[in-house]
Design an enzyme around this catalytic site. Structure first.
Site, PDB file in Angstrom:
ATOM      1  N   ASN A  68       0.856  -1.181   0.000  1.00 30.36           N
ATOM      2  CA  ASN A  68       0.000   0.000   0.000  1.00 30.36           C
ATOM      3  C   ASN A  68       0.894   1.234   0.000  1.00 30.36           C
ATOM      4  O   ASN A  68       1.346   1.695   1.050  1.00 30.36           O
ATOM      5  CB  ASN A  68      -0.903  -0.030   1.232  1.00 30.36           C
ATOM      6  CG  ASN A  68      -1.828   1.177   1.341  1.00 30.36           C
ATOM      7  OD1 ASN A  68      -1.677   2.167   0.635  1.00 30.36           O
ATOM      8  ND2 ASN A  68      -2.775   1.105   2.254  1.00 30.36           N
ATOM      9  N   ARG A 102      -2.590  -1.591  -3.612  1.00 34.98           N
ATOM     10  CA  ARG A 102      -3.456  -0.430  -3.654  1.00 34.98           C
ATOM     11  C   ARG A 102      -3.116   0.362  -4.917  1.00 34.98           C
ATOM     12  O   ARG A 102      -1.965   0.705  -5.153  1.00 34.98           O
ATOM     13  CB  ARG A 102      -3.227   0.454  -2.435  1.00 34.98           C
ATOM     14  CG  ARG A 102      -4.006   1.762  -2.475  1.00 34.98           C
ATOM     15  CD  ARG A 102      -3.413   2.761  -1.501  1.00 34.98           C
ATOM     16  NE  ARG A 102      -4.171   4.016  -1.469  1.00 34.98           N
ATOM     17  CZ  ARG A 102      -3.714   5.128  -0.918  1.00 34.98           C
ATOM     18  NH1 ARG A 102      -2.516   5.148  -0.359  1.00 34.98           N
ATOM     19  NH2 ARG A 102      -4.440   6.220  -0.927  1.00 34.98           N
ATOM     20  N   HIS A 118      -9.602   7.326  -1.488  1.00 30.65           N
ATOM     21  CA  HIS A 118      -9.566   6.681  -0.173  1.00 30.65           C
ATOM     22  C   HIS A 118     -10.639   5.596  -0.047  1.00 30.65           C
ATOM     23  O   HIS A 118     -11.112   5.283   1.039  1.00 30.65           O
ATOM     24  CB  HIS A 118      -9.725   7.715   0.962  1.00 30.65           C
ATOM     25  CG  HIS A 118      -8.547   8.627   1.088  1.00 30.65           C
ATOM     26  ND1 HIS A 118      -8.673   9.995   1.136  1.00 30.65           N
ATOM     27  CD2 HIS A 118      -7.221   8.370   1.151  1.00 30.65           C
ATOM     28  CE1 HIS A 118      -7.481  10.553   1.226  1.00 30.65           C
ATOM     29  NE2 HIS A 118      -6.580   9.586   1.230  1.00 30.65           N
ATOM     30  N   ARG A 164      -0.763  18.738  -0.295  1.00 35.76           N
ATOM     31  CA  ARG A 164      -1.712  19.062  -1.365  1.00 35.76           C
ATOM     32  C   ARG A 164      -2.665  20.164  -0.912  1.00 35.76           C
ATOM     33  O   ARG A 164      -3.016  20.244   0.257  1.00 35.76           O
ATOM     34  CB  ARG A 164      -2.487  17.819  -1.782  1.00 35.76           C
ATOM     35  CG  ARG A 164      -1.696  16.887  -2.668  1.00 35.76           C
ATOM     36  CD  ARG A 164      -2.406  15.561  -2.849  1.00 35.76           C
ATOM     37  NE  ARG A 164      -2.074  14.631  -1.780  1.00 35.76           N
ATOM     38  CZ  ARG A 164      -2.704  13.478  -1.573  1.00 35.76           C
ATOM     39  NH1 ARG A 164      -3.714  13.129  -2.339  1.00 35.76           N
ATOM     40  NH2 ARG A 164      -2.337  12.687  -0.579  1.00 35.76           N
ATOM     41  N   GLU A 186      -6.712  -0.791   5.364  1.00 33.38           N
ATOM     42  CA  GLU A 186      -6.747  -0.967   3.918  1.00 33.38           C
ATOM     43  C   GLU A 186      -6.097  -2.279   3.505  1.00 33.38           C
ATOM     44  O   GLU A 186      -6.513  -2.910   2.516  1.00 33.38           O
ATOM     45  CB  GLU A 186      -6.045   0.213   3.240  1.00 33.38           C
ATOM     46  CG  GLU A 186      -6.740   1.544   3.470  1.00 33.38           C
ATOM     47  CD  GLU A 186      -5.907   2.736   3.042  1.00 33.38           C
ATOM     48  OE1 GLU A 186      -6.499   3.757   2.663  1.00 33.38           O
ATOM     49  OE2 GLU A 186      -4.664   2.646   3.089  1.00 33.38           O
TER      50      GLU A 186
END
Length: 382
Positions: free
Chosen positions: A8, A85, A173, A233, A368
């Protein structure tokens, strides 16, 4: 023993896990390389945990460090599947898929839409194919959870030809939101069936409006820039700012670097993208960066509640969402009008349930890697 490996790659970390390759994947070991950049650290969650400073580390060298750390753990075990991912799957990839050469080629077209993630995601795929050539490689997409948004939450007010060409709100996400909604179904089915706002707050950050387990709105859009400010960001931005930058003679590359790598908490504070560093600082710019971060979360919380027509539960997850009690407290302060109020003691110890008002507020560590491992297991045991 046959095992699965999950990789990931995020914007500031690479998380990994090894699972027993059963119908229900059983975790053997997990860890991450955190703080990619000048001072990264490898953490392997053995008992006790193994921690090692790596110094300057990028995504490629992080993977080398991970594979070296896993070598004794994988000894005598066959890696039969590797799950990845993949941040952007566009409109074509709305479920986990085997990463064949044709699929990888198609995913490379989305690199400009997720330049902090997609190249590293695909680099992990290439390295894993080389290291484990006999293993099935499965891609799991952050955009997939949001497929099927209502049209008004999916489009921009541009000429329709752009929507038809794929310019739309994809949302991101998704692996985190997938895990949280599944966890709610198992532990709190009455909440899972209702109107839930999930705040995934980390170096990357977004919020999702979920009704009956399905995404109906997201703060992120066409790219992973929109919505909340993040580590580096910018979050929501008037497109006129981009026109201004262009008129000032900035190149596409310069603008991309500013928006993805120099903005957010890093840009506002002038010295760090890490919430832990900012909270520990007495620099007034750090306080202002945190103020803006909290303001935007509160604003988007109202927006996601409006999308749902109310709110039955709020869930915090992600590195900041799970661990920064002060941020949670500041977000909830004065939100009584939505039925949201905080139990200060429970919040301070990062309890699962931290509400005193009528609307439950939960803190749920996301996973995740488990979502990815389940997808690999499903491919191996159809």
């Amino acid at each position: 023993m046959s095992v699965l490996l999950t990789l990931n790659a995020g914007s500031s970390s690479v998380k990994f896990a090894v699972y027993e390759a059963a119908n229900a994947p059983l975790l053997i070991v997990a860890g991450e390389v955190d703080g990619l950049g000048p001072a990264a650290r490898l953490i392997v969650n053995t008992n006790p945990a193994t921690k090692r400073d790596l110094g300057p580390t990028d995504h490629a060298s992080a993977l080398h460090a991970i594979l070296a750390a896993l070598r004794p753990i994988l000894s005598g075990r066959q890696v039969v599947g590797v799950g990845h991912r993949i941040v952007h799957g566009g409109g074509a990839f709305t479920a986990p898929v085997e990463l064949t050469p044709d699929v990888i080629e198609a995913l490379e077209a989305f690199v400009p839409l997720a330049p902090l993630h997609q190249p590293h995601n695909l680099a992990m795929v290439a390295a894993a194919r080389q290291s484990f050539p006999d293993a099935v490689q499965i891609g799991c997409f952050d955009t997939a959870f949001h497929a099927g948004h209502p049209w008004v939450n999916d489009t921009f007010a541009l000429p329709r030809r752009f929507y038809e060409a794929g310019v739309r709100r994809y949302g991101f996400h998704g692996l985190s939101y997938d895990y949280i909604t599944d966890k709610l179904r198992a532990d709190c089915p009455e909440l899972a069936a209702g109107r839930v706002v999930i705040a995934h707050l980390g170096n990357g950050a977004s919020m999702c409006a979920v009704r009956d387990g399905r995404s109906v709105g997201s703060t992120m859009g066409f790219s992973a820039l929109d919505g909340l400010p993040m580590g580096t960001r910018c979050g929501q931005l008037d497109p006129g700012v981009l026109l201004y930058m262009m008129e000032q003679g900035m190149s596409r590359e310069e603008i991309t670097s500013i928006l993805y790598e120099e903005s957010g908490l890093q840009g506002l504070s002038g010295f760090s993208h890490d919430m832990r560093t900012l909270q520990a600082s007495d620099d007034p710019r750090a306080a202002e960066a945190i103020d803006y971060y909290v303001f935007r979360i509160r604003r988007e919380l109202g927006a996601m509640t409006a999308v749902l027509g109310g709110i039955d539960a709020l869930v915090f997850c992600g590195g900041i969402g799970e661990n920064a009690a002060v941020i949670r407290a500041r977000v909830i302060e004065g939100m009584d009008y939505l039925g949201l109020s905080l139990d200060a003691e429970a919040n301070a110890r990062n309890a699962t349930r931290v509400a005193t008002g009528p609307v439950p507020i939960l803190v749920i560590p996301t996973n995740e890697e488990l979502v990815i491992a389940r997808a690999v297991s499903a491919a191996l045991h159809p």
